[in-house]
Design a protein around this motif. Structure first.
Motif, short mmCIF file in Angstrom:
data_model
loop_
_atom_site.label_atom_id
_atom_site.label_comp_id
_atom_site.label_asym_id
_atom_site.label_seq_id
_atom_site.Cartn_x
_atom_site.Cartn_y
_atom_site.Cartn_z
N LEU A 69 12.98 85.40 0.32
CA LEU A 69 12.25 86.60 -0.09
C LEU A 69 12.75 87.12 -1.44
CD1 LEU A 69 11.95 88.49 3.32
CD2 LEU A 69 10.13 87.28 2.09
N THR A 70 14.03 86.90 -1.73
CA THR A 70 14.56 87.29 -3.05
C THR A 70 13.81 86.58 -4.17
OG1 THR A 70 16.77 87.73 -2.16
CG2 THR A 70 16.61 87.32 -4.52
N PHE A 71 13.59 85.30 -4.02
CA PHE A 71 12.87 84.55 -5.05
C PHE A 71 11.40 84.96 -5.11
CE2 PHE A 71 16.47 81.53 -4.61
CZ PHE A 71 16.81 81.43 -5.95
N ILE A 72 10.81 85.26 -3.95
CA ILE A 72 9.42 85.68 -3.95
C ILE A 72 9.27 87.04 -4.63
CG2 ILE A 72 7.49 86.36 -2.45
CD1 ILE A 72 8.62 84.29 -0.40
N GLY A 73 10.22 87.93 -4.36
CA GLY A 73 10.16 89.28 -4.95
C GLY A 73 10.61 89.34 -6.39
N GLU A 74 11.47 88.40 -6.79
CA GLU A 74 11.97 88.37 -8.16
C GLU A 74 11.75 86.97 -8.75
OE1 GLU A 74 15.92 90.29 -8.64
OE2 GLU A 74 15.84 90.54 -6.45
N PRO A 75 10.51 86.61 -9.03
CA PRO A 75 10.21 85.24 -9.47
C PRO A 75 10.87 84.86 -10.79
CG PRO A 75 8.28 86.67 -9.71
CD PRO A 75 9.28 87.43 -8.92
N GLU A 76 11.31 85.85 -11.57
CA GLU A 76 12.00 85.52 -12.82
C GLU A 76 13.31 84.77 -12.56
OE1 GLU A 76 13.30 89.68 -11.61
OE2 GLU A 76 11.42 88.56 -11.69
N LEU A 77 13.87 84.92 -11.35
CA LEU A 77 15.09 84.20 -11.01
C LEU A 77 14.87 82.70 -10.91
CD1 LEU A 77 16.64 86.51 -8.23
CD2 LEU A 77 17.35 86.32 -10.63
N ILE A 78 13.64 82.33 -10.63
CA ILE A 78 13.34 80.89 -10.51
C ILE A 78 13.67 80.18 -11.81
CG2 ILE A 78 11.47 79.21 -10.22
CD1 ILE A 78 10.14 81.30 -8.32
N GLU A 79 13.31 80.79 -12.93
CA GLU A 79 13.56 80.16 -14.23
C GLU A 79 15.01 80.33 -14.66
OE1 GLU A 79 11.49 79.80 -18.63
OE2 GLU A 79 10.77 81.29 -17.19
N SER A 80 15.57 81.53 -14.53
CA SER A 80 16.93 81.76 -15.02
C SER A 80 17.97 81.00 -14.20
CB SER A 80 17.25 83.26 -15.02
OG SER A 80 17.19 83.81 -13.70
N MET A 81 17.82 81.03 -12.88
CA MET A 81 18.77 80.28 -12.05
C MET A 81 18.55 78.77 -12.18
SD MET A 81 19.35 82.42 -8.52
CE MET A 81 20.45 83.85 -8.51
N GLY A 82 17.32 78.38 -12.44
CA GLY A 82 17.04 76.97 -12.67
C GLY A 82 17.76 76.45 -13.90
N ARG A 83 17.79 77.25 -14.96
CA ARG A 83 18.53 76.85 -16.16
C ARG A 83 20.01 76.67 -15.86
NH1 ARG A 83 15.21 80.74 -18.84
NH2 ARG A 83 16.94 82.24 -18.74
N ARG A 84 20.55 77.56 -15.02
CA ARG A 84 21.96 77.46 -14.66
C ARG A 84 22.21 76.20 -13.82
NH1 ARG A 84 25.47 77.94 -16.95
NH2 ARG A 84 26.90 78.32 -15.21
N SER A 85 21.25 75.84 -12.97
CA SER A 85 21.40 74.60 -12.19
C SER A 85 21.51 73.40 -13.11
CB SER A 85 20.21 74.41 -11.24
OG SER A 85 20.39 75.08 -10.02
#
Length: 391
Positions: free
Chosen positions: A335-351
């Motif tokens: 639900l965190t990712f659904i509610g804050e979709p900007e994390l998908i890109e920022s955390m993806g870069r960190r991955s």
């Protein structure tokens, strides 16, 4: 080292998991014998293309039949006497145990064992451990102790397994080392654009209960009640392991609209569709290859705070760690990712950054080849500097 016999229990894994290593060994001038019990035309050709010689031998992948396993070990020893390699490298439980013993019987000069996780026998399923499981664990531990005493080096993928083996007296401290994962080809597994609509969760694993698949589906059911547009994809084939899920189980989830299940497929195209990679495993992983691939493709990760899995995520940086079997925590992070979709890109870069730091297969191969006393400076390995320290 002039020649090496790599001993596996599955031909496909030689290409999928050891392909880059075989290629780099061949580039370093090592003659590689690739031993597997189940060669078919395609895998045999793929191994040849990597620069190795495919060699058939007899081994049952699962189950324990002492008489059959003893005979297979003796036949393998005879085969190794005929091949006369300078060293052997076994990986997976049976090749480590029986392959190392066979190499010792055959008087192969150097013997190496790679422990890629503790596996099904040592995985806690959350309930009371049966007498049969306890007896099996005891037997496997003793066989590990006997085999690893005859190995020149035991290579582990994570510190938890290294420490467990040392504390349990299965391997000496001076005979063990940790390389931190088998790695992925970062050029092949390149970053893909972030997917934010619809948010898509992907799990890729053998269909074993210990991989957290039931918890993943339960989380999907809860999330879909609030967000029916969210996709949940399950990648992987059925497995004969005792804890394997049945086709009826998985097809029932598909019919209920909880997940998509394309089966055993090439995962790269599906990871390109993913927003977040999920592995809620409590299996005794080494360091999951699937997670490394997802990270290389710039996908944030939700996984468990379990041995091997925890080595892939810095909690809150490139994803989240959740307790094993905790569906509530898993749902909360989804639900965190659904509610804050900007994390998908920022955390993806960190991955991706972590994958470059920790899971570059070329650097890891150099470490492994140094452990096996291969002259990595002889011909190089695709331009990677041969100066990495061995941990």
């Amino acid at each position: 080292m002039r020649s090496l016999a790599i001993i596996s229990n599955q031909a496909f894994s030689l290409v999928n998991f050891r392909g880059a290593l075989i290629h780099d060994l061949a580039q370093a001038g090592v003659k590689v014998y690739a031993l597997a019990p189940d060669y078919e035309g395609d895998t045999r050709a793929a191994v040849v293309a990597l620069g190795a010689l495919p060699v058939d031998y007899s081994l049952t992948r699962t189950g324990m039949n002492p008489l059959r396993d003893c005979l297979d070990t003796l036949y393998l020893a005879l085969l190794l006497r005929r091949l006369r390699p300078d060293a052997t490298l076994g990986y997976f439980i049976k090749p480590v145990i029986y392959g190392t013993l066979a190499a010792w019987i055959a008087r192969v000069p150097r013997r190496y064992a790679m422990i890629e996780g503790m596996g099904f026998v040592f995985t806690d399923d959350g309930g009371r451990v049966s007498l049969r499981r306890r007896l099996l664990r005891g037997a496997v531990r003793e066989m590990y102790r006997i085999a690893l005493a005859r190995a020149h080096r035991a290579v582990f993928l994570n510190r938890d397994d290294t420490n467990d083996f040392v504390r349990g007296g299965l391997v000496a401290v001076g005979n063990s080392c940790c390389i931190g994962g088998i790695g992925v080809d970062l050029a092949e597994w390149s970053p893909a654009p972030a997917v934010k609509t619809p948010v898509t969760f992907v799990l890729a694993a053998r269909l074993l209960r210990e991989k957290g698949i039931v918890e993943y589906v339960e989380a999907a059911a809860r999330v879909k009640r609030k967000h029916p547009e969210v996709r949940f994809v399950l990648l992987g084939g059925l497995d004969p392991n005792p804890s394997g899920l049945s086709r009826a189980d998985v097809e029932a989830w598909v019919q209920a609209g909880l997940i998509e299940w394309p089966g055993h497929v090439e995962v790269q195209a599906w990871l390109a569709q993913a927003s977040v990679f999920v592995l809620p495993s409590y299996y005794r992983e080494g360091v999951p290859r699937s997670t490394q691939e997802a990270m290389a493709m710039a996908r944030p990760v939700i996984t468990t705070d379990a041995p091997g899995c925890r080595d892939t995520v810095v909690d809150g940086d490139n994803g989240f760690l959740v307790p094993v079997r905790d569906v509530d925590a898993l749902v909360d992070r989804m639900l965190t990712f659904i509610g804050e979709p900007e994390l998908i890109e920022s955390m993806g870069r960190r991955s991706r950054a972590l994958a470059e730091e920790r899971f570059d297969v070329r650097r890891i191969n150099i470490k492994l080849m140094q452990i096996m006393e291969v002259d990595v400076g002889k011909r190089g390995t695709r331009g990677v500097a041969a100066t990495e320290a061995v941990s």
